[in-house]
Design an enzyme around this catalytic site. Structure first.
Site, short mmCIF file in Angstrom:
data_model
loop_
_atom_site.label_atom_id
_atom_site.label_comp_id
_atom_site.label_asym_id
_atom_site.label_seq_id
_atom_site.Cartn_x
_atom_site.Cartn_y
_atom_site.Cartn_z
N PRO A 224 0.83 -1.20 0.00
CA PRO A 224 0.00 0.00 0.00
C PRO A 224 0.87 1.25 0.00
O PRO A 224 1.90 1.32 0.70
CB PRO A 224 -0.80 -0.13 1.30
CG PRO A 224 -0.75 -1.59 1.65
CD PRO A 224 0.57 -2.07 1.14
N MET A 225 0.46 2.26 -0.76
CA MET A 225 1.25 3.48 -0.87
C MET A 225 1.40 4.17 0.49
O MET A 225 2.45 4.74 0.79
CB MET A 225 0.60 4.43 -1.87
CG MET A 225 1.41 5.70 -2.14
SD MET A 225 3.09 5.36 -2.72
CE MET A 225 2.74 4.67 -4.33
N CYS A 226 0.34 4.10 1.33
CA CYS A 226 0.42 4.75 2.64
C CYS A 226 1.51 4.10 3.49
O CYS A 226 2.21 4.78 4.25
CB CYS A 226 -0.92 4.69 3.35
SG CYS A 226 -1.55 3.02 3.63
N THR A 227 1.68 2.78 3.35
CA THR A 227 2.73 2.08 4.10
C THR A 227 4.10 2.49 3.60
O THR A 227 5.02 2.76 4.39
CB THR A 227 2.55 0.56 3.98
OG1 THR A 227 1.28 0.19 4.50
CG2 THR A 227 3.65 -0.19 4.72
N THR A 230 4.61 6.42 4.64
CA THR A 230 4.58 6.91 6.02
C THR A 230 4.97 5.90 7.08
O THR A 230 5.46 6.28 8.14
CB THR A 230 3.17 7.45 6.36
OG1 THR A 230 2.23 6.36 6.25
CG2 THR A 230 2.77 8.56 5.39
#
Length: 453
Positions: A224-227, A230
């Site tokens: 996931p891009m959020c992982t 961030t």
């Protein structure tokens, strides 16, 4: 339980060799295997000149995939005496293919891979007749696949592997519950990924099929891009961050320069930045080798080497089965070069309840209060099934009822409310058979619904 490869000779396709363009000594390298015995030959092998004639004039091979593995396979098979070859591939040639798919040239960019590969082999190997098919494998019916003695795959798609596996299962004929071995079409499958590779031999109805060992092909992991952005936790997250976010932002080698997995300077830059990001989050394990092998930027030199290795392994298995000279691989070969050279073979075993090759419905264990959505999620998320867009139907009151179908918009809209209904509300009973269709198989898979308390 051994399968006699000589069954292929009884399935010979009519046809001759009109213009062989052979010359003295052309097939001496093949005759050494076919016309003399040895300590490693098959126990039932008898040296003869007929085996060579079978390879040259009758044996019909289907190659699926004309990429890095497929190009090498075509070359190996053609130079081993196989002349009746069909190649199926649905892709066209891209510039990025040219560094590892050696049958293609810059002038071929944009053309179908199957057409160009066939033209190249036919022009360079006298007497060889490669027939191209610029299509999906799913457009062909049973009569097309039944004409071949052996099918060999060089695919990068698990769905396509499972589909052709299901097709070969559907061609099997059982008489009184006993498999007719003359209906078996052996499947040779090869694959590479980063620093790993494998080759396997599947004798449909006798050995483990693709779906029997589906756990060996885990669902593709997309971080996931959020992982990545961030909350990185793995060294792979750091490498992906540098590749996806830092590279296009910093443009270290100039505007518009794409990351080249074959350029040591590019890999070194990604490696150093990945180490810096890993240090910020106290993550260990970022190595130069891991950076090279990461799927998004993997080193194509490694891909080329593995394509050479496993195309040779697959071609050897085709030759062994077609000629009956040696015992085929039993039945899975694994190669891993991530942390040093590691290779071994093992016998993958059949699953008694395999959804593809077993003769009994697969059991579904659910309480009557479970919703149809729960069944759908299980079909997709189960490591043993890994379906993509299953369509579920059931026979109720003598009529075939579609419970859910995703691929047709109008039917999906009409059946969508069923997903929120319980199995009991849908009128499904204990022991009810559910028929499930999916892109992973040409056959409808039968399941038996067993209610739990």
């Amino acid at each position: 339980m051994q399968w006699a490869p000589s069954v292929l000779c009884r399935k010979a396709v009519d046809g001759g060799n009109e213009d062989s363009q052979d010359w003295d000594g052309r097939w001496n390298h093949v005759k050494k295997f076919l016309e003399r015995s040895g300590p490693f030959t098959h126990p039932d092998f008898e040296p003869s000149t007929e085996s060579l004639q079978f390879l040259l004039e009758s044996c019909k091979i289907l190659v699926i995939g004309a990429g890095g593995l497929g190009c090498e396979l075509l070359k190996n098979l053609a130079l081993s005496g196989f002349r009746k070859i069909h190649i199926v591939d649905m892709d066209t040639i891209d510039v990025s293919n040219l560094n590892r798919q050696f049958l293609f040239r810059p002038k071929d960019v944009g053309r179908p891979k199957a057409d160009v590969a066939a033209d190249f082999i036919n022009s360079r190997v006298p007497g060889c007749n490669v027939v191209p098919h610029f299509k999906k494998i799913q457009v062909f019916d049973e009569s097309f696949y039944r004409q071949f003695h052996i099918i060999v795959c060089g695919l990068d798609s698990i769905i396509a592997r499972r589909w052709i596996n299901g097709m070969l299962m559907s061609l099997l004929i059982y008489e009184g519950g006993v498999l007719d071995t003359s209906t078996i079409i052996p499947l040779i499958d090869g694959g590479t990924e980063g620093f790993k590779g494998n080759a396997r031999v599947v004798l449909p109805g006798m050995t483990a099929c693709i779906d029997c060992t589906l756990e060996l092909y885990p669902p593709q992991i997309n971080f996931p891009m959020c992982t990545i952005a961030t909350m990185p936790r793995l060294p792979e997250h750091c490498i992906e961050y540098v590749h996806i976010l830092q590279w296009p932002k910093e443009k270290p080698f100039g505007d518009g320069v794409a990351l080249d997995g074959d350029d040591p300077q590019h890999i070194q830059w990604v490696f150093q930045r990945s180490q810096e990001r890993a240090a910020q989050f106290n993550i260990t394990g970022v190595t130069y080798r891991l950076t090279q092998g990461e799927k998004a930027i993997k080193n194509n030199e490694c891909t080329i080497i593995l394509s050479l290795l496993f195309s040779a392994a697959c071609a050897s298995e085709v030759f062994k089965i077609a000629s009956s000279t040696y015992i085929p691989l039993n039945n899975y070969l694994v190669f891993n070069d991530v942390d040093g050279l590691y290779t071994y073979t093992f016998e993958a075993e059949r699953k008694e309840n395999c959804s593809a090759c077993s003769q009994v419905p697969h059991d579904l264990q659910f309480p009557s209060s479970a919703k149809l959505q729960d069944v759908l999620d299980y079909l997709i998320e189960s490591t043993a099934l890994q379906m993509k867009s299953p369509a579920i139907t059931a026979t109720m009151e003598g009529k075939n009822k579609t419970l859910y179908l995703q691929t047709v918009a109008s039917i999906e809209e009409r059946t969508r409310p069923n997903l929120c209904r319980t199995l009991k509300e849908l009128g499904l009973t204990d022991g009810q058979e559910l028929a499930v269709a999916d892109v992973t198989t040409p056959q409808t898979v039968l399941f038996r619904l067993n209610y739990t308390s």
